[in-house]
Design a protein around this motif. Structure first.
Motif, PDB file in Angstrom:
ATOM      1  N   ASP A   1       0.863  -1.189   0.000  1.00 52.90           N
ATOM      2  CA  ASP A   1       0.000   0.000   0.000  1.00 52.90           C
ATOM      3  C   ASP A   1       0.887   1.223   0.000  1.00 52.90           C
ATOM      4  O   ASP A   1       1.790   1.329   0.832  1.00 52.90           O
ATOM      5  N   LEU A   2       0.622   2.169  -0.878  1.00 49.62           N
ATOM      6  CA  LEU A   2       1.237   3.486  -0.711  1.00 49.62           C
ATOM      7  C   LEU A   2       0.261   4.343   0.083  1.00 49.62           C
ATOM      8  O   LEU A   2      -0.925   4.426  -0.256  1.00 49.62           O
TER       9      LEU A   2
ATOM     10  N   ARG B   1      -9.689  -1.110   4.570  1.00 49.45           N
ATOM     11  CA  ARG B   1      -8.626  -1.909   5.187  1.00 49.45           C
ATOM     12  C   ARG B   1      -7.455  -1.024   5.616  1.00 49.45           C
ATOM     13  O   ARG B   1      -6.931  -1.153   6.735  1.00 49.45           O
ATOM     14  N   ILE B   2      -7.038  -0.119   4.749  1.00 49.57           N
ATOM     15  CA  ILE B   2      -5.912   0.766   5.065  1.00 49.57           C
ATOM     16  C   ILE B   2      -6.260   1.671   6.253  1.00 49.57           C
ATOM     17  O   ILE B   2      -5.444   1.891   7.150  1.00 49.57           O
TER      18      ILE B   2
ATOM     19  N   ALA C   1      -8.304  16.477  -3.427  1.00 48.61           N
ATOM     20  CA  ALA C   1      -7.141  16.817  -2.592  1.00 48.61           C
ATOM     21  C   ALA C   1      -7.296  18.225  -2.010  1.00 48.61           C
ATOM     22  O   ALA C   1      -6.966  18.471  -0.850  1.00 48.61           O
TER      23      ALA C   1
ATOM     24  N   GLN D   1       4.464  -5.736  -8.084  1.00 51.41           N
ATOM     25  CA  GLN D   1       3.653  -4.790  -8.858  1.00 51.41           C
ATOM     26  C   GLN D   1       4.513  -3.569  -9.124  1.00 51.41           C
ATOM     27  O   GLN D   1       5.119  -3.022  -8.203  1.00 51.41           O
TER      28      GLN D   1
ATOM     29  N   ARG E   1      -6.568  12.805   1.032  1.00 49.63           N
ATOM     30  CA  ARG E   1      -5.179  12.458   0.696  1.00 49.63           C
ATOM     31  C   ARG E   1      -5.129  11.108   0.007  1.00 49.63           C
ATOM     32  O   ARG E   1      -5.831  10.165   0.366  1.00 49.63           O
ATOM     33  N   ARG E   2      -4.243  11.015  -0.981  1.00 48.77           N
ATOM     34  CA  ARG E   2      -4.234   9.859  -1.867  1.00 48.77           C
ATOM     35  C   ARG E   2      -3.562   8.637  -1.249  1.00 48.77           C
ATOM     36  O   ARG E   2      -2.513   8.758  -0.618  1.00 48.77           O
ATOM     37  N   ILE E   3      -4.175   7.496  -1.446  1.00 51.30           N
ATOM     38  CA  ILE E   3      -3.555   6.212  -1.127  1.00 51.30           C
ATOM     39  C   ILE E   3      -3.494   5.401  -2.416  1.00 51.30           C
ATOM     40  O   ILE E   3      -4.174   5.719  -3.393  1.00 51.30           O
ATOM     41  N   LYS E   4      -2.671   4.364  -2.424  1.00 51.19           N
ATOM     42  CA  LYS E   4      -2.589   3.508  -3.603  1.00 51.19           C
ATOM     43  C   LYS E   4      -2.433   2.057  -3.150  1.00 51.19           C
ATOM     44  O   LYS E   4      -1.323   1.604  -2.903  1.00 51.19           O
ATOM     45  N   PRO E   5      -3.534   1.353  -3.017  1.00 51.33           N
ATOM     46  CA  PRO E   5      -3.456  -0.070  -2.668  1.00 51.33           C
ATOM     47  C   PRO E   5      -3.032  -0.887  -3.889  1.00 51.33           C
ATOM     48  O   PRO E   5      -3.106  -0.399  -5.021  1.00 51.33           O
ATOM     49  N   PRO E   6      -2.568  -2.132  -3.674  1.00 47.20           N
ATOM     50  CA  PRO E   6      -2.141  -2.948  -4.816  1.00 47.20           C
ATOM     51  C   PRO E   6      -3.341  -3.446  -5.636  1.00 47.20           C
ATOM     52  O   PRO E   6      -4.464  -3.489  -5.138  1.00 47.20           O
TER      53      PRO E   6
ATOM     54  N   ARG F   1      -3.051   0.410   8.618  1.00 43.30           N
ATOM     55  CA  ARG F   1      -1.915   1.334   8.553  1.00 43.30           C
ATOM     56  C   ARG F   1      -2.239   2.728   9.067  1.00 43.30           C
ATOM     57  O   ARG F   1      -1.374   3.414   9.587  1.00 43.30           O
ATOM     58  N   LEU F   2      -3.484   3.187   8.847  1.00 38.58           N
ATOM     59  CA  LEU F   2      -3.824   4.565   9.205  1.00 38.58           C
ATOM     60  C   LEU F   2      -4.739   4.625  10.421  1.00 38.58           C
ATOM     61  O   LEU F   2      -5.474   5.597  10.602  1.00 38.58           O
TER      62      LEU F   2
ATOM     63  N   ARG G   1      -9.846  11.299   5.744  1.00 45.27           N
ATOM     64  CA  ARG G   1     -10.288  11.561   4.372  1.00 45.27           C
ATOM     65  C   ARG G   1      -9.268  10.954   3.403  1.00 45.27           C
ATOM     66  O   ARG G   1      -8.131  11.408   3.345  1.00 45.27           O
TER      67      ARG G   1
END
Lengths: 390, 390
Positions: A16-17, B91-92, B37, A125, B42-47, B96-97, B105
């Motif tokens: 995850d980013l 999930r994130i 934004a 990935q 704020r942006r996240i990037k899951p796989p 993680r958060l 957000r």
């Protein structure tokens, strides 16, 4: 019941980013695509998944073992999850865009997946952004793609860029010219990749001086060029060498400050390349940041042992490793954040955005707006129509 | 040997975007992410791919039948290719958060895949861009997400936006309050989705007036609100209705010009929603452009028949259907294109880019530069340091 830690667990090599990395990557990808667009490369977007047959044809064959497969329940045919976008660009060039004038300049950005990572790079990935230059076979074309790989990194703010050029089909061409058998050729490719002078000398026999000379014709471009130019190579190999020298001339003419090194016998990682290939590094970068090179944009299966394909169009291209690049990029400067009442008019919010503010609506009816602003990481609150610093 | 047409063939529901569509989509996604934004997301990037267990937990359960599965050769566990990004954001947030202040957000953009399309929408790969607002359960939070769905479309230049609000768990709540059995409840949900007044009356028996009244409390918000407010609903259902009315009040307070309609008994397509849900349309748009609503950000399995989940955090969110949106967007204005000699200095190219030009290198040593420029769709050639119109 699984624990929270279990739920956070992702498969090895997937991640995850979270903020701010995802934003940095997103901005970098758009900046890279914008840079190549300014240089005439138009964006395409192939699907994540397509029939195995088209995905693994031509240059795609090299990615076969790395490709996840799923059954298409509609056609009952196997599909592959792309492990590389180059083959998809070649397919689109050969089919949907076969009527466009050549050279055809295409750009793309997207995610690719690999079944397994390596011990050194467990990642599975990858975020690819790249270009393909299809339908031209000139040194100027090779040079354009190399300049754009280096230029894209500089455009993203990465300094200390250097390009390492190689000729992955040079050793097979030399061996063919010298009449060496396939087994010896394969062993020589391996020994030269490992710069194993003893094995090279033993395998090459009477041609030890030539192959040893090739192996040593590496390093900063000026030095390597002098050594390469002096070698008495068989015809096909000499043509490859001359192309490399011509590409180096083009690069020097365009940007004499670009740091260039040459390693003519390096072939690792270049599975389908058939001419000048390259990797791009930067000071402080862990590993390569971009790679690319010349190939044939064909959907036919590749020839064995570096015999150049003759079907399809001549092509060259490069891919930026956006994951590795993102790790080098700094966090963007923080924008001021202002807490605004939930009922704030969208027009006023837009005005604040125009002034550079991020607006956050106060949703939970906090009695103390300033304390709530601090809790949410804001540095301003809205009073009337104006942001006031805390 | 397969023909060129075979090679161009993609699996049903998958497509190549070629110029200019891929660029339009890419720009629209970045503009949408930039808009949210500015509003604090704020942006996240899951796989693209993760373990089935985490991907299909909680709200993800609804996407189970639509999800491609592959075996992970490293862990020998099954993984799923995401069919929706909401569950990944949940999930994130939960892992993680989980230490970040609430409301949290989050924004995301990416590709999702579905095993099958529908007859109406054969598409199987979608570009999602969306937000999740996690850890708050106020009408203001529902309203914020709806305003941002409509606002994102307006930001992208799409006019004539309208929002249709519904309460997908209202009918089950009414039926529970009236003591109706599960079979009758299921039949009523279906009949109300189809606005089949005869069946509703027959199933509802002595409660025909109430359920008929619910079914008819639809249309423009002002009219629906008056009808809904007058209904004598059981307690749990009345709470849901009152929330909808409060959200409509928030929306009216922020933007009285926003076009709102209400269809309180509509539940199709809202598999995991547990409060105010919505779809967004625009004049001329084929089908919906965005959808979202309230749910529980939990990784536990969902309760049956619309019984609200109690685990996890309260959340609401929305997803923009970037494919449908891109179809409505015009081509960006063409930039002037200038053919430049291949050896042109990168600094001069950058200067031309800064002036709005796209530069194309002349690679094939054409004798007539102007004819070559025309062939490549350029409207300028470089003479000295200056672009000259053809």
């Amino acid at each position: 019941m699984t624990t929270l830690a279990d739920k956070a667990l992702l498969p090895t090599g997937l991640e995850d980013l979270v903020p701010p990395r995802a934003e940095i990557e997103g901005r970098a990808v758009e900046a890279a695509v914008g840079f190549v667009a300014a240089n005439g490369y138009r964006r395409i977007k192939p699907p994540l998944i397509e029939f195995e047959e088209t995905l693994l044809g031509g240059p795609g064959a090299a990615t076969g073992p790395a490709t996840f497969r799923v059954m298409d329940p509609l056609s009952q045919r196997m599909m592959g999850l792309r492990a590389d976008m180059t083959i998809q660009a070649a397919r689109i060039a050969a089919t949907r865009l076969n009527g466009e004038p050549r050279p055809l300049r295409l750009a793309y950005a997207g995610q690719v997946l690999r079944v397994k990572g390596t011990q050194l790079r467990p990642r599975r990935q990858f975020t690819q952004a790249g270009i393909e230059l299809i339908g031209t076979d000139t040194p100027a074309a090779d040079a354009e793609v190399i300049m754009l790989a280096a230029g894209a990194l500089e455009h993203l703010g990465i300094g200390g860029v250097s390009v390492d050029l190689s000729l992955p089909t040079l050793v097979p061409a030399v061996c063919r010219g010298l009449g060496l058998d396939d087994a010896t050729t394969e062993s020589l490719i391996l020994a030269l990749d490992h710069k194993d002078a003893g094995t090279v000398a033993a395998l090459a026999g009477p041609h030890g001086a030539l192959l040893g000379g090739l192996m040593e014709a590496l390093g900063p471009a000026e030095r390597a060029v002098a050594a390469l130019a002096g070698l008495d190579l068989p015809a096909e190999a000499a043509t490859l060498r001359d192309r490399l020298l011509a590409v180096l001339d083009c690069l020097n003419a365009q940007d004499p400050t670009l740091r260039l090194t040459v390693d003519p016998t390096e072939s690792r990682g270049f599975e389908y390349h058939s001419g000048v290939a390259f990797t791009v590094f930067a000071d402080g970068g862990r590993g390569e940041l971009a790679r690319g090179g010349r190939y044939r944009a064909t959907l036919e299966p590749p020839a064995p042992l570096g015999i150049p394909a003759t079907s399809g169009e001549p092509a060259t291209g490069m891919t930026l490793s956006m994951d590795a690049i993102t790790e080098l990029l700094p966090e963007p400067p923080a924008r001021p954040r202002v807490l605004v009442p939930a009922a704030t008019d969208p027009a006023l919010r837009r005005r604040l955005h125009g002034q550079g503010f991020v607006t956050l609506g106060a949703l939970d009816g906090a009695a103390d707006l300033k304390a709530e602003a601090r809790r949410l990481g804001c540095d301003h609150v809205l009073e009337g129509d104006h942001p006031v610093a805390l």
